[in-house]
Design a protein around this motif. Sequence first.
Motif, PDB file in Angstrom:
ATOM      1  N   PHE A 281       0.398  -1.283  -0.287  1.00  0.00           N
ATOM      2  CA  PHE A 281      -0.214   0.100   0.429  1.00  0.00           C
ATOM      3  C   PHE A 281       1.229   1.503   0.067  1.00  0.00           C
ATOM      4  N   ILE A 326     -10.419  10.888  -7.566  1.00  0.00           N
ATOM      5  CA  ILE A 326     -11.936  10.805  -7.697  1.00  0.00           C
ATOM      6  C   ILE A 326     -12.757  10.758  -6.802  1.00  0.00           C
ATOM      7  N   LEU A 348     -14.153  -5.777  -1.409  1.00  0.00           N
ATOM      8  CA  LEU A 348     -13.918  -4.176  -1.188  1.00  0.00           C
ATOM      9  C   LEU A 348     -15.215  -4.144  -3.023  1.00  0.00           C
ATOM     10  N   PHE A 361     -10.181   7.274 -13.661  1.00  0.00           N
ATOM     11  CA  PHE A 361     -10.692   5.985 -13.511  1.00  0.00           C
ATOM     12  C   PHE A 361      -9.760   4.981 -14.354  1.00  0.00           C
ATOM     13  N   LEU A 374      -0.927  -5.207  -5.154  1.00  0.00           N
ATOM     14  CA  LEU A 374      -2.047  -5.906  -4.236  1.00  0.00           C
ATOM     15  C   LEU A 374      -3.002  -7.277  -5.024  1.00  0.00           C
TER      16      LEU A 374
END
Length: 404
Positions: A281, A326, A348, A361, A374
């Motif tokens: 992260f 975003i 998620l 996006f 990830l």
Amino acid sequence: VSSPDPGLSRRQILGRAGAVGAVLAVGGGAFGAGRLTAADHDEVTGQVAFHGPHQAGIVTPQQDHLLFATYDLLDTSRADLAKVLALWTAAAERLTAGRPVAGDLPDASPPADTGEAGELDASRLTLTFGIGAGALERVGLGSRRPPQLVDPPHFPGDALRPERSGGDLCVQACADDPQVAFHAVRNLTRIGRGIVAARWSQAGFLGKPGGGTTPRNLMGFRDGSNNLDPSDAARMDRNVWAAAGDGARWMAGGSYLVVRAIDIRIEAWDRTPLAEQESIFGRHRANGAPLGATAEHDPVDVGKAGADAHIVLANPRAAGSEDERILRRGYNMADGVDQSFGQLRAGLFFLAYQRDPRRQFVPIQTRLAQNDGLNEYIAHRGSAVFAVLPGVRPGGTLGGALLA
Ligand code: HEM
């Protein structure tokens, strides 16, 4: 209001009187009544105003629960689309005010409202409606399709399932009580019967710590630390709200919602050492501080966080990154057991509002799909993009400008 309960504080009594005024104002056509605003709620009634220049549920502080539902139009008639949007407007005005849907017939008929929200208050319910590109084409409004309303390209690693993707219409129901959210979606579905059929839905939750501390996702990290600030109106105009000159005038005040249902392999994650989790992260798990810093909101040092860290790939902090940002409004999801592995299913449910997915996006996810550490632990299984309609003025209808 009947005789005040002696247990109510003065503030509560005043609040209750204000709430009655606000409910009357909804019927009477006043705008911006009382202390209800799109971003705030009435502390006594739990109401978030339905009317406004933008739909509620976008910059509204996140509620604890989500029920997201999508629908397919059963027919290709524009009149049917207009009809369902008008019915949903009327129902949403009542539901978000904590009232049952209208239309009770004599006792021999089934009740108009399904009843399970009986004594529950509005619980900050917001109902946010969007329309998909396919719906516009199908009802002959293809020429009004905004250039922003396009499906993202296929990304490496995508494992999209049709039964969790797409849809002609969507509603994002958010409330602090999951039964209030369910009740709203159930009744909207019922009201739309014959015009729309439910396609897929997803429930979500968010454990919100006190004091405004950033909530955590199911990987155990604070999620939202460097999200856009929804109370920053100038920032929302720049990054979130569609403007009249963006290519589709009817969308002015609306937004574009990208939905991704992302499954997380939590068992594999739970076997991963903390230092590795943190380097994926680019933030510390304990307090969310960027690697190399001490507090959550300290600036990110790209060198210390790592060029391949999720937060750096998602926001390189280079030229153009500010316009790309975003508004994330996602929820955690957990649903049953994966029978083939005997593992809990978790993920998620990524929801992001923006002015142009092609410039926001898509470039972000292009970088993440290529290099994010990830990816070993997640799989994108659902995807949809919706034009989230502009807000409704009292007396107006969802999609009024589209159908005019
Ligand atoms: C299961 C999937 C994902 C998880 C668990 C996850 C988790 C996180 C976490 C923990 C952070 C750091 C805290 C924060 O600033 O919010 C973060 C930041 C961020 N994520 Fe994700 N994320 C996921 C997927 C995505 C996707 C698909 C996108 C967009 C395509 C995305 C975009 C971002 C952005 C823009 C930031 C803020 C970066 C910054 O400005 O520092 N994330 N995410």
